[in-house]
Enzyme design. Structure first.
Site, PDB file in Angstrom:
ATOM      1  N   SER A 160       5.485  -3.194  -7.079  1.00  0.00           N
ATOM      2  CA  SER A 160       5.708  -1.763  -6.819  1.00  0.00           C
ATOM      3  C   SER A 160       6.079  -1.011  -8.101  1.00  0.00           C
ATOM      4  O   SER A 160       6.374  -1.615  -9.142  1.00  0.00           O
ATOM      5  CB  SER A 160       6.857  -1.605  -5.817  1.00  0.00           C
ATOM      6  N   CYS A 161       6.092   0.292  -7.991  1.00  0.00           N
ATOM      7  CA  CYS A 161       6.449   1.141  -9.141  1.00  0.00           C
ATOM      8  C   CYS A 161       7.849   0.813  -9.658  1.00  0.00           C
ATOM      9  O   CYS A 161       8.063   0.666 -10.866  1.00  0.00           O
ATOM     10  CB  CYS A 161       6.368   2.608  -8.725  1.00  0.00           C
ATOM     11  N   ASN A 162       8.822   0.647  -8.749  1.00  0.00           N
ATOM     12  CA  ASN A 162      10.192   0.335  -9.182  1.00  0.00           C
ATOM     13  C   ASN A 162      10.270  -1.047  -9.820  1.00  0.00           C
ATOM     14  O   ASN A 162      10.911  -1.231 -10.857  1.00  0.00           O
ATOM     15  CB  ASN A 162      11.147   0.399  -7.977  1.00  0.00           C
ATOM     16  N   HIS A 169      11.365   8.246  -9.889  1.00  0.00           N
ATOM     17  CA  HIS A 169      12.567   7.465  -9.563  1.00  0.00           C
ATOM     18  C   HIS A 169      13.436   7.394 -10.821  1.00  0.00           C
ATOM     19  O   HIS A 169      12.924   7.461 -11.943  1.00  0.00           O
ATOM     20  CB  HIS A 169      12.228   6.020  -9.213  1.00  0.00           C
ATOM     21  N   ARG A 212      12.673   8.607  -5.331  1.00  0.00           N
ATOM     22  CA  ARG A 212      12.085   9.865  -4.854  1.00  0.00           C
ATOM     23  C   ARG A 212      11.751   9.716  -3.363  1.00  0.00           C
ATOM     24  O   ARG A 212      11.380   8.639  -2.908  1.00  0.00           O
ATOM     25  CB  ARG A 212      10.838  10.231  -5.672  1.00  0.00           C
ATOM     26  N   THR A 235      -2.965   8.041  -3.458  1.00  0.00           N
ATOM     27  CA  THR A 235      -2.191   8.243  -4.687  1.00  0.00           C
ATOM     28  C   THR A 235      -2.527   7.186  -5.744  1.00  0.00           C
ATOM     29  O   THR A 235      -2.854   7.515  -6.892  1.00  0.00           O
ATOM     30  CB  THR A 235      -0.681   8.180  -4.356  1.00  0.00           C
ATOM     31  N   HIS A 282      14.462  -4.539  -4.051  1.00  0.00           N
ATOM     32  CA  HIS A 282      13.921  -4.476  -5.420  1.00  0.00           C
ATOM     33  C   HIS A 282      14.303  -5.681  -6.276  1.00  0.00           C
ATOM     34  O   HIS A 282      13.481  -6.193  -7.033  1.00  0.00           O
ATOM     35  CB  HIS A 282      14.376  -3.173  -6.087  1.00  0.00           C
ATOM     36  N   GLY A 338       3.147  -2.591  -1.906  1.00  0.00           N
ATOM     37  CA  GLY A 338       3.537  -2.483  -0.496  1.00  0.00           C
ATOM     38  C   GLY A 338       3.255  -3.751   0.289  1.00  0.00           C
ATOM     39  O   GLY A 338       3.614  -3.858   1.460  1.00  0.00           O
ATOM     40  N   GLN A 341       6.386   7.162 -10.315  1.00  0.00           N
ATOM     41  CA  GLN A 341       5.933   6.236  -9.266  1.00  0.00           C
ATOM     42  C   GLN A 341       4.440   6.306  -9.020  1.00  0.00           C
ATOM     43  O   GLN A 341       3.831   5.330  -8.593  1.00  0.00           O
ATOM     44  CB  GLN A 341       6.689   6.532  -7.958  1.00  0.00           C
TER      45      GLN A 341
HETATM   46  N1  LIG Z   1       2.720   6.101  -4.053  1.00  0.00           N
HETATM   47  C1  LIG Z   1       3.522   5.364  -4.760  1.00  0.00           C
HETATM   48  O1  LIG Z   1       4.508   5.844  -5.277  1.00  0.00           O
HETATM   49  C2  LIG Z   1       3.218   3.918  -4.982  1.00  0.00           C
HETATM   50  C3  LIG Z   1       3.636   3.345  -6.186  1.00  0.00           C
HETATM   51  C4  LIG Z   1       3.346   2.005  -6.428  1.00  0.00           C
HETATM   52  C5  LIG Z   1       2.714   1.249  -5.463  1.00  0.00           C
HETATM   53  N2  LIG Z   1       2.347   1.837  -4.289  1.00  0.00           N
HETATM   54  C6  LIG Z   1       1.649   0.983  -3.313  1.00  0.00           C
HETATM   55  O2  LIG Z   1       0.255   1.271  -3.392  1.00  0.00           O
HETATM   56  C7  LIG Z   1      -0.335   1.113  -2.102  1.00  0.00           C
HETATM   57  C8  LIG Z   1      -1.015   2.414  -1.722  1.00  0.00           C
HETATM   58  O3  LIG Z   1      -0.032   3.420  -1.651  1.00  0.00           O
HETATM   59  P1  LIG Z   1      -0.393   4.957  -1.845  1.00  0.00           P
HETATM   60  O4  LIG Z   1       0.891   5.636  -2.093  1.00  0.00           O
HETATM   61  O5  LIG Z   1      -1.506   5.117  -2.798  1.00  0.00           O
HETATM   62  O6  LIG Z   1      -0.870   5.314  -0.377  1.00  0.00           O
HETATM   63  P2  LIG Z   1      -1.614   6.645   0.103  1.00  0.00           P
HETATM   64  O7  LIG Z   1      -1.499   7.709  -0.901  1.00  0.00           O
HETATM   65  O8  LIG Z   1      -1.155   6.886   1.479  1.00  0.00           O
HETATM   66  O9  LIG Z   1      -3.136   6.202   0.127  1.00  0.00           O
HETATM   67  C9  LIG Z   1      -3.569   5.194   1.005  1.00  0.00           C
HETATM   68  C10 LIG Z   1      -5.059   5.246   1.105  1.00  0.00           C
HETATM   69  O10 LIG Z   1      -5.449   4.251   2.029  1.00  0.00           O
HETATM   70  C11 LIG Z   1      -6.402   4.826   2.897  1.00  0.00           C
HETATM   71  N3  LIG Z   1      -6.311   4.237   4.234  1.00  0.00           N
HETATM   72  C12 LIG Z   1      -5.573   4.623   5.268  1.00  0.00           C
HETATM   73  N4  LIG Z   1      -5.833   3.853   6.330  1.00  0.00           N
HETATM   74  C13 LIG Z   1      -6.770   2.997   5.933  1.00  0.00           C
HETATM   75  C14 LIG Z   1      -7.500   1.979   6.573  1.00  0.00           C
HETATM   76  N5  LIG Z   1      -7.323   1.688   7.863  1.00  0.00           N
HETATM   77  N6  LIG Z   1      -8.395   1.293   5.850  1.00  0.00           N
HETATM   78  C15 LIG Z   1      -8.614   1.581   4.568  1.00  0.00           C
HETATM   79  N7  LIG Z   1      -7.990   2.561   3.915  1.00  0.00           N
HETATM   80  C16 LIG Z   1      -7.070   3.244   4.608  1.00  0.00           C
HETATM   81  C17 LIG Z   1      -6.163   6.286   2.960  1.00  0.00           C
HETATM   82  O11 LIG Z   1      -7.438   6.875   3.168  1.00  0.00           O
HETATM   83  P3  LIG Z   1      -7.634   8.338   3.752  1.00  0.00           P
HETATM   84  O12 LIG Z   1      -6.928   9.254   2.802  1.00  0.00           O
HETATM   85  O13 LIG Z   1      -9.079   8.550   3.740  1.00  0.00           O
HETATM   86  O14 LIG Z   1      -7.035   8.338   5.123  1.00  0.00           O
HETATM   87  C18 LIG Z   1      -5.623   6.585   1.586  1.00  0.00           C
HETATM   88  O15 LIG Z   1      -6.657   6.944   0.718  1.00  0.00           O
HETATM   89  C19 LIG Z   1       0.800   0.670  -1.168  1.00  0.00           C
HETATM   90  O16 LIG Z   1       0.854  -0.732  -1.168  1.00  0.00           O
HETATM   91  C20 LIG Z   1       2.024   1.233  -1.864  1.00  0.00           C
HETATM   92  O17 LIG Z   1       3.208   0.545  -1.515  1.00  0.00           O
HETATM   93  C21 LIG Z   1       2.562   3.158  -4.041  1.00  0.00           C
END
Ligand SMILES: NC(=O)c1ccc[n+]([C@@H]2O[C@H](COP(=O)([O-])OP(=O)(O)OC[C@H]3O[C@@H](n4cnc5c(N)ncnc54)[C@H](OP(=O)(O)O)[C@@H]3O)[C@@H](O)[C@H]2O)c1
Length: 334
Positions: free
Chosen positions: A140-142, A217, A167, A12, A192, A111, A298
């Protein structure tokens, strides 16, 4: 000279940051990592992005379907100046040793614990703190959403109480819930408030609830004021705050559905609403208390922060030059 950027974790956040990097004239996207050859990996390749296996352990998955990768994360680290770690929360801290060994700077996401990096970052609140740093955490987003509006009001704040209505999952996530419940974060304060304090030094308490929606959110914010302010003053502050937009219920913005439709109407990539949306009618002053309600997309509000973090780490621009450049490149409205 362009800064060479890699993205570890093309999910994402990672795919949006990779896109944003590709829109900068002072950065070059070298490649991204995937653990598996799913549709996102094929799409990256179709876009001309070099795809690397997240580690050698994952190579057989790619070999099995003849998906040619450009190498593994170690190979990518040899070619970049900075890696954006957008792997699932907690994994970045484990990856840090690899980045240190490779002598590569790293941007971590929200995260991760604050202690993973030297500074927790929101561009408009504390850009200067990241100047020249090797490890920066985009919060984080929040926390980004709270920090954007609260830093603009900082001079007026005695104490903040905020309720986060979160969300349940991102739109592409069919595993998380709840599907039919409201789940409170049972510890008060929720994480938060303390996280905001890693960015701006204010008094703040937060509580949080997860609700069955994927779009955005919503935050309900109450501020005890240390000096008087009027509703008109607050509107003027937000009108002059970058990456914050005012929306009116009267114009049809009844909830998050219309905010996302607005982003769709802008033809934003992935419906990104990089800006924090504040409902104008919600801004209300009662005695020494200020109230307002805001929404946070987010999936995208942290994306411009990643770009600004990189500029700060390489001391490429001053704060406002970077923010303006990033805003222009992503079509951020102000
Ligand atoms: N989503 C949100 O709302 C949001 C907002 C702000 C901040 N964040 C933060 O941003 C970070 C990423 O979140 P996300 O939501 O983008 O997560 P995500 O959609 O689950 O994406 C995570 C990515 O990491 C990869 N991954 C999984 N296992 C891995 C490994 N062992 N080594 C390397 N890459 C690996 C996955 O690859 P594959 O797809 O190839 O398995 C996927 O592309 C986190 O710290 C989260 O807290 C998230």
């Amino acid at each position: 000279m362009k800064v060479r950027v890699g993205v570890n974790g093309y999910g994402t956040i990672g795919k949006r940051v990779a896109y944003a990097v590709s829109k900068q004239d002072d950065m070059k996207l070298i490649g991204v990592t995937k653990t598996k050859p799913d549709f996102e990996a094929y799409r990256a390749k179709a876009l001309g992005i070099s795809v690397y296996a997240a580690s050698a352990d994952f190579l057989p998955r790619f070999e099995k379907v003849d998906f040619e990768v450009a190498g593994t994360l170690s190979d990518l680290l040899e070619k970049v100046d900075v890696i954006v770690d957008a792997t699932p929360g907690g994994m970045g801290a484990k990856n840090k040793a690899l980045y240190e060994k490779a002598g590569v700077k790293a941007v971590f996401e929200g995260g991760e614990n604050a202690s993973t990096a030297q500074v927790s970052f929101v561009a408009q609140a504390n850009y200067e703190k990241a100047l020249g740093k090797d490890y920066v955490r985009v919060v984080s987003c929040n926390t980004t959403g709270l920090s954007r509006t609260l830093s603009a009001l900082q001079d007026y704040i005695d104490y903040v109480y905020a309720v986060m209505i979160r969300r349940a999952a991102d739109p592409n996530d069919s595993k998380r819930g709840p599907v039919n419940a409201i789940t409170p974060s049972v510890t008060v304060p929720s994480h938060h408030g303390p996280d905001v304090q890693t960015v701006i030094p204010i008094n703040i308490e937060t509580s949080a609830f997860i609700v069955p929606t994927t779009l955005m959110h919503v935050h309900s914010i109450m501020i005890e004021l240390k000096k008087p302010v009027t509703e008109k003053d607050v509107i003027e502050v937000f009108e002059n705050t970058t990456r914050v937009l005012l929306f009116e219920k009267e114009k049809g913005f009844e909830g998050t559905a219309q905010l996302i439709e607005f982003a769709r109407d802008l033809h934003r990539e992935w419906n990104n609403l990089y800006e924090i949306a504040v409902w104008r009618e919600s801004i209300s002053v009662k005695g020494n208390r200020l109230f307002y309600i805001q929404a946070v997309h987010q999936e995208s509000d942290v994306v411009p922060e990643n770009i600004d973090a990189i500029r700060a780490m390489f001391e490429m621009s001053d704060k406002w030059e970077s923010i303006r450049k990033t805003n222009r490149s992503l079509g951020i409205l102000k």
